[in-house]
Design a protein around this motif. Structure first.
Motif, PDB file in Angstrom:
ATOM      1  N   PHE A  33     -52.067   6.270   5.263  1.00 46.02           N
ATOM      2  CA  PHE A  33     -51.305   7.070   4.309  1.00 46.02           C
ATOM      3  C   PHE A  33     -49.850   7.144   4.768  1.00 46.02           C
ATOM      4  CE2 PHE A  33     -55.085   8.746   2.194  1.00 46.02           C
ATOM      5  CZ  PHE A  33     -56.046   8.621   3.182  1.00 46.02           C
ATOM      6  N   TYR A  35     -46.384   9.526   4.310  1.00 44.22           N
ATOM      7  CA  TYR A  35     -45.871  10.831   3.893  1.00 44.22           C
ATOM      8  C   TYR A  35     -44.346  10.859   4.033  1.00 44.22           C
ATOM      9  CZ  TYR A  35     -50.569  12.944   4.085  1.00 44.22           C
ATOM     10  OH  TYR A  35     -51.887  13.269   3.873  1.00 44.22           O
ATOM     11  N   SER A  42     -42.341  20.790   3.848  1.00 39.32           N
ATOM     12  CA  SER A  42     -43.624  20.323   4.346  1.00 39.32           C
ATOM     13  C   SER A  42     -43.797  18.840   4.012  1.00 39.32           C
ATOM     14  CB  SER A  42     -44.737  21.160   3.716  1.00 39.32           C
ATOM     15  OG  SER A  42     -45.972  20.832   4.300  1.00 39.32           O
ATOM     16  N   LEU A  92     -43.613   9.522   7.671  1.00 44.11           N
ATOM     17  CA  LEU A  92     -44.733   9.539   8.613  1.00 44.11           C
ATOM     18  C   LEU A  92     -45.880   8.711   8.070  1.00 44.11           C
ATOM     19  CD1 LEU A  92     -44.208  13.241   8.738  1.00 44.11           C
ATOM     20  CD2 LEU A  92     -44.579  12.139  10.921  1.00 44.11           C
ATOM     21  N   TYR A 102     -57.209  13.144  10.352  1.00 38.03           N
ATOM     22  CA  TYR A 102     -56.098  12.201  10.395  1.00 38.03           C
ATOM     23  C   TYR A 102     -55.401  12.226  11.750  1.00 38.03           C
ATOM     24  CZ  TYR A 102     -55.864  11.756   5.263  1.00 38.03           C
ATOM     25  OH  TYR A 102     -56.121  11.502   3.948  1.00 38.03           O
ATOM     26  N   PHE A 104     -51.531  11.110  13.131  1.00 40.34           N
ATOM     27  CA  PHE A 104     -50.206  10.821  12.595  1.00 40.34           C
ATOM     28  C   PHE A 104     -49.347  10.078  13.599  1.00 40.34           C
ATOM     29  CE2 PHE A 104     -49.873  13.131   8.583  1.00 40.34           C
ATOM     30  CZ  PHE A 104     -51.018  13.912   8.642  1.00 40.34           C
ATOM     31  N   GLY A 105     -48.480   9.233  13.065  1.00 39.56           N
ATOM     32  CA  GLY A 105     -47.441   8.650  13.886  1.00 39.56           C
ATOM     33  C   GLY A 105     -46.386   9.694  14.208  1.00 39.56           C
ATOM     34  N   SER A 106     -45.456   9.306  15.056  1.00 41.15           N
ATOM     35  CA  SER A 106     -44.432  10.251  15.497  1.00 41.15           C
ATOM     36  C   SER A 106     -43.302  10.388  14.490  1.00 41.15           C
ATOM     37  CB  SER A 106     -43.866   9.817  16.849  1.00 41.15           C
ATOM     38  OG  SER A 106     -43.391   8.484  16.767  1.00 41.15           O
TER      39      SER A 106
ATOM     40  N   TYR B  34     -59.211  22.410   8.228  1.00 37.34           N
ATOM     41  CA  TYR B  34     -58.522  21.702   9.298  1.00 37.34           C
ATOM     42  C   TYR B  34     -57.262  22.469   9.682  1.00 37.34           C
ATOM     43  CZ  TYR B  34     -61.181  17.349   8.525  1.00 37.34           C
ATOM     44  OH  TYR B  34     -62.161  16.393   8.434  1.00 37.34           O
ATOM     45  N   TYR B  36     -53.639  21.758  11.789  1.00 36.22           N
ATOM     46  CA  TYR B  36     -52.707  20.860  12.451  1.00 36.22           C
ATOM     47  C   TYR B  36     -51.466  21.663  12.821  1.00 36.22           C
ATOM     48  CZ  TYR B  36     -55.087  16.485  11.249  1.00 36.22           C
ATOM     49  OH  TYR B  36     -55.983  15.447  11.168  1.00 36.22           O
ATOM     50  N   GLN B  38     -47.123  21.043  13.913  1.00 35.32           N
ATOM     51  CA  GLN B  38     -46.017  20.113  13.972  1.00 35.32           C
ATOM     52  C   GLN B  38     -44.911  20.758  14.799  1.00 35.32           C
ATOM     53  OE1 GLN B  38     -44.175  19.030  10.221  1.00 35.32           O
ATOM     54  NE2 GLN B  38     -43.674  16.993  11.003  1.00 35.32           N
ATOM     55  N   GLY B  43     -44.703  14.115  14.611  1.00 33.89           N
ATOM     56  CA  GLY B  43     -45.834  13.970  13.717  1.00 33.89           C
ATOM     57  C   GLY B  43     -46.825  15.103  13.898  1.00 33.89           C
ATOM     58  N   PRO B  44     -47.488  15.536  12.842  1.00 40.56           N
ATOM     59  CA  PRO B  44     -48.488  16.594  12.972  1.00 40.56           C
ATOM     60  C   PRO B  44     -49.567  16.230  13.984  1.00 40.56           C
ATOM     61  CG  PRO B  44     -47.969  16.230  10.667  1.00 40.56           C
ATOM     62  CD  PRO B  44     -47.296  15.140  11.443  1.00 40.56           C
ATOM     63  N   TYR B  87     -50.335  24.276  10.200  1.00 42.10           N
ATOM     64  CA  TYR B  87     -50.825  24.009   8.845  1.00 42.10           C
ATOM     65  C   TYR B  87     -52.339  24.181   8.780  1.00 42.10           C
ATOM     66  CZ  TYR B  87     -46.326  21.612   8.202  1.00 42.10           C
ATOM     67  OH  TYR B  87     -44.992  21.293   8.112  1.00 42.10           O
ATOM     68  N   ARG B  91     -60.220  20.427   2.912  1.00 39.17           N
ATOM     69  CA  ARG B  91     -60.405  19.081   2.390  1.00 39.17           C
ATOM     70  C   ARG B  91     -61.878  18.725   2.410  1.00 39.17           C
ATOM     71  NH1 ARG B  91     -60.009  13.250   4.177  1.00 39.17           N
ATOM     72  NH2 ARG B  91     -61.441  14.065   5.714  1.00 39.17           N
ATOM     73  N   GLN B  97     -60.059  10.930   1.156  1.00 34.67           N
ATOM     74  CA  GLN B  97     -59.405  12.088   0.531  1.00 34.67           C
ATOM     75  C   GLN B  97     -58.212  12.497   1.376  1.00 34.67           C
ATOM     76  OE1 GLN B  97     -60.718  13.487  -2.315  1.00 34.67           O
ATOM     77  NE2 GLN B  97     -59.065  14.952  -2.523  1.00 34.67           N
ATOM     78  N   ASN B  98     -57.036  12.522   0.753  1.00 35.52           N
ATOM     79  CA  ASN B  98     -55.850  12.792   1.559  1.00 35.52           C
ATOM     80  C   ASN B  98     -55.717  14.269   1.871  1.00 35.52           C
ATOM     81  OD1 ASN B  98     -55.058  12.710  -1.475  1.00 35.52           O
ATOM     82  ND2 ASN B  98     -53.552  14.034  -0.517  1.00 35.52           N
ATOM     83  N   PHE B  99     -54.867  14.581   2.814  1.00 39.59           N
ATOM     84  CA  PHE B  99     -54.537  15.958   3.156  1.00 39.59           C
ATOM     85  C   PHE B  99     -53.380  16.428   2.293  1.00 39.59           C
ATOM     86  CE2 PHE B  99     -57.591  16.212   6.087  1.00 39.59           C
ATOM     87  CZ  PHE B  99     -57.324  16.230   7.441  1.00 39.59           C
ATOM     88  N   PHE B 101     -50.582  19.209   2.324  1.00 43.88           N
ATOM     89  CA  PHE B 101     -49.946  20.147   3.232  1.00 43.88           C
ATOM     90  C   PHE B 101     -49.214  21.232   2.452  1.00 43.88           C
ATOM     91  CE2 PHE B 101     -50.241  18.406   7.533  1.00 43.88           C
ATOM     92  CZ  PHE B 101     -50.732  17.146   7.269  1.00 43.88           C
ATOM     93  N   GLY B 102     -49.494  22.488   2.789  1.00 42.93           N
ATOM     94  CA  GLY B 102     -48.690  23.593   2.304  1.00 42.93           C
ATOM     95  C   GLY B 102     -47.514  23.819   3.224  1.00 42.93           C
ATOM     96  N   PRO B 103     -46.804  24.914   3.045  1.00 41.03           N
ATOM     97  CA  PRO B 103     -45.629  25.190   3.880  1.00 41.03           C
ATOM     98  C   PRO B 103     -45.969  25.595   5.310  1.00 41.03           C
ATOM     99  CG  PRO B 103     -45.964  26.938   2.290  1.00 41.03           C
ATOM    100  CD  PRO B 103     -46.931  25.855   1.933  1.00 41.03           C
TER     101      PRO B 103
END
Lengths: 113, 111
Positions: A33, A35, A42, A92, A102, A104-106, B34, B36, B38, B43-44, B87, B91, B97-99, B101-103
């Motif tokens: 994915f 982003y 966000s 990302l 998931y 994530f990359g940096s 989930y 996460y 950041q 990256g998260p 975050y 899900r 199924q993608n994530f 993200f809210g604020p």
């Protein structure tokens, strides 16, 4: 979980040019994915990249602006085309692991001047 | 749209427990929670996830209410390095199924 290498980590680009961001995963993954994270915001999903098929884009994102390649199960690229200052963001990539979550990359911090 | 509601910001004293709440009143039976975080535009980073039972790992504990409409992430001994945006995401456990993200919650750990 998978380890993702993303490059470049940052770049400053002239408006009207294009930048290709690379994402390498250390194991085979089916789903990847991309982003975007605009300053102070966000994460927003751009597209889902599946190996062997065209990427699926979210509303507001089009292939001409953000072409994506997914040549194999460990690699993907995102190109930001014909850039304008509004494209300045962090981009990302992420990959879904077998455990459902998931990694994530940096991120790539892009500044368009 | 994100299916979760989190406070925009919280402070926590270093060494104390940080309790970050999340409301997910419309969660479905097959949806996982989930968490996460950041840290300053990196990256998260995955923290923890769960379905209905409480979960604990080396980073945190996740407490999910019995009705599953809310949860709390607990960092037992917060350090300055835990300052980040956290975050909470729900899900379904469907591959692909993608994530969304809210604020998130901006946690500031204070010395």
């Amino acid at each position: 979980s998978a380890v993702i290498s993303q490059k470049p980590s940052r770049d400053i680009c002239q408006r009207g040019t294009s930048l290709t961001i690379q994402c390498q995963v250390d194991s085979q993954v089916t789903m990847m994915f991309w982003y975007r994270q605009q300053p102070g915001q966000s994460l927003t999903l751009i597209a889902t990249a599946n190996q062997g098929s065209e990427a699926t884009y979210e509303s507001g994102f089009v292939i001409d602006k953000f072409p994506i390649s997914r040549p194999n199960l460990t690699f993907s690229t995102l190109t930001v085309s014909n850039m304008s200052p509004e494209d300045s963001s962090i981009y990302l990539c992420s990959a879904q692991g077998d455990w459902g979550g998931y990694t994530f990359g940096s991120g790539t911090r892009l500044t368009v001047v | 749209d994100a299916k979760t509601t989190q406070p925009p910001s919280m402070d926590c004293a270093e060494g104390r427990a940080a309790n970050l709440p999340c409301n997910h009143s419309t969660i479905s039976g097959n949806e996982y929670v989930y968490w996460y975080r950041q840290i300053h535009s990196q990256g998260p980073q995955y923290i923890i996830h769960g379905l209905k039972n409480n979960e604990t790992n080396e980073m945190a504990s996740l407490i999910i209410t019995e009705d599953r409409k809310s949860s709390t992430l607990i960092l037992p001994h917060a350090t300055l390095r835990d300052t980040a945006v956290y975050y909470c995401i729900v899900r379904p456990d469907n591959y692909g199924q993608n994530f969304v993200f809210g604020p998130g919650t901006r946690l500031s750990v204070l010395p």
